[in-house]
Design a protein around this motif. Sequence first.
Motif, PDB file in Angstrom:
ATOM      1  N   GLY A 181       0.854  -1.246  -0.064  1.00 58.17           N
ATOM      2  CA  GLY A 181       0.016   0.011   0.162  1.00 58.17           C
ATOM      3  C   GLY A 181       0.841   1.295   0.158  1.00 58.17           C
ATOM      4  O   GLY A 181       0.570   2.402  -0.453  1.00 58.17           O
ATOM      5  N   GLY A 182       2.003   1.127   0.502  1.00 60.77           N
ATOM      6  CA  GLY A 182       3.099   2.448   0.463  1.00 60.77           C
ATOM      7  C   GLY A 182       4.175   2.286  -0.411  1.00 60.77           C
ATOM      8  O   GLY A 182       4.116   1.455  -1.452  1.00 60.77           O
ATOM      9  N   LYS A 183       5.250   2.830  -0.267  1.00 62.37           N
ATOM     10  CA  LYS A 183       6.270   2.729  -1.147  1.00 62.37           C
ATOM     11  C   LYS A 183       7.059   1.459  -0.993  1.00 62.37           C
ATOM     12  O   LYS A 183       7.011   0.738   0.053  1.00 62.37           O
ATOM     13  N   VAL A 184       7.833   1.047  -2.280  1.00 63.20           N
ATOM     14  CA  VAL A 184       8.667  -0.041  -2.289  1.00 63.20           C
ATOM     15  C   VAL A 184       9.829   0.397  -2.691  1.00 63.20           C
ATOM     16  O   VAL A 184      10.225   1.084  -3.718  1.00 63.20           O
ATOM     17  N   ILE A 185      10.975  -0.016  -1.830  1.00 60.94           N
ATOM     18  CA  ILE A 185      12.203   0.192  -2.233  1.00 60.94           C
ATOM     19  C   ILE A 185      13.200  -1.011  -2.421  1.00 60.94           C
ATOM     20  O   ILE A 185      12.954  -1.968  -1.756  1.00 60.94           O
ATOM     21  N   LEU A 186      13.828  -1.203  -3.765  1.00 59.82           N
ATOM     22  CA  LEU A 186      14.392  -2.132  -4.122  1.00 59.82           C
ATOM     23  C   LEU A 186      15.795  -2.066  -4.549  1.00 59.82           C
ATOM     24  O   LEU A 186      16.370  -0.965  -5.019  1.00 59.82           O
ATOM     25  N   ARG A 187      16.909  -2.804  -3.491  1.00 64.00           N
ATOM     26  CA  ARG A 187      18.184  -2.453  -3.501  1.00 64.00           C
ATOM     27  C   ARG A 187      19.007  -3.173  -4.598  1.00 64.00           C
ATOM     28  O   ARG A 187      18.440  -4.236  -5.148  1.00 64.00           O
ATOM     29  N   PRO A 188      20.246  -2.938  -4.664  1.00 64.80           N
ATOM     30  CA  PRO A 188      20.948  -3.550  -5.859  1.00 64.80           C
ATOM     31  C   PRO A 188      21.059  -4.996  -5.930  1.00 64.80           C
ATOM     32  O   PRO A 188      20.968  -5.588  -4.639  1.00 64.80           O
ATOM     33  N   GLY A 189      20.738  -5.886  -6.805  1.00 62.37           N
ATOM     34  CA  GLY A 189      20.817  -7.208  -6.801  1.00 62.37           C
ATOM     35  C   GLY A 189      19.618  -7.773  -6.623  1.00 62.37           C
ATOM     36  O   GLY A 189      19.689  -9.249  -6.396  1.00 62.37           O
ATOM     37  N   VAL A 190      18.704  -7.176  -6.180  1.00 57.77           N
ATOM     38  CA  VAL A 190      17.412  -7.940  -6.076  1.00 57.77           C
ATOM     39  C   VAL A 190      16.837  -8.506  -7.100  1.00 57.77           C
ATOM     40  O   VAL A 190      16.910  -7.993  -8.382  1.00 57.77           O
ATOM     41  N   THR A 191      16.249  -9.668  -6.902  1.00 63.23           N
ATOM     42  CA  THR A 191      15.439 -10.565  -7.801  1.00 63.23           C
ATOM     43  C   THR A 191      14.145 -10.623  -7.197  1.00 63.23           C
ATOM     44  O   THR A 191      13.732 -10.998  -6.193  1.00 63.23           O
ATOM     45  N   VAL A 192      12.897  -9.964  -8.324  1.00 62.98           N
ATOM     46  CA  VAL A 192      11.703  -9.922  -7.588  1.00 62.98           C
ATOM     47  C   VAL A 192      10.747  -9.961  -8.788  1.00 62.98           C
ATOM     48  O   VAL A 192      11.191  -9.818 -10.064  1.00 62.98           O
TER      49      VAL A 192
END
Length: 137
Positions: A96-107
């Motif tokens: 519902g809020g913000k999403v932060i994705l850092r380096p090297g993440v697989t999603v």
Amino acid sequence: MPTLIQKGNTYYAQKGSYFEGNVKVDGDFVVPSRTHFWGRLTVTGNLELGPRSSVALDISCWGAVIGSQCRVKGPIVAHGDVTILDHASVHSIRAGGKVILRPGVTVGDVTSGDTIIVHGHIRSGNLVGKNMKVLGN
């Protein structure tokens, strides 16, 4: 099931614990590194999943910080913000809020009710949010 330590509205797991079956925590949950859940994880408050931990099914929580090199094999569903730290692997995210994705993440697919912020190079499915910010490499 391993013992949880309660301090106020926050629960703490012991380092290196293994939880069989589904786990529900009413409050905030701080999980140390190398802790593993073999079922579903439901947290009514905020979740902090320590580095190199894993969840075999889905996570439902208010907000989450997923530590570096964690593996979440099911979707993460959060009412608030979700942060995925470096080199973690997550099935999908709906926040519902913000999403932060850092380096090297697989999603897989990410859906946010707010902004999606991508730091560096990630692997992902569809990213859907109100805003998108890509920072650095």
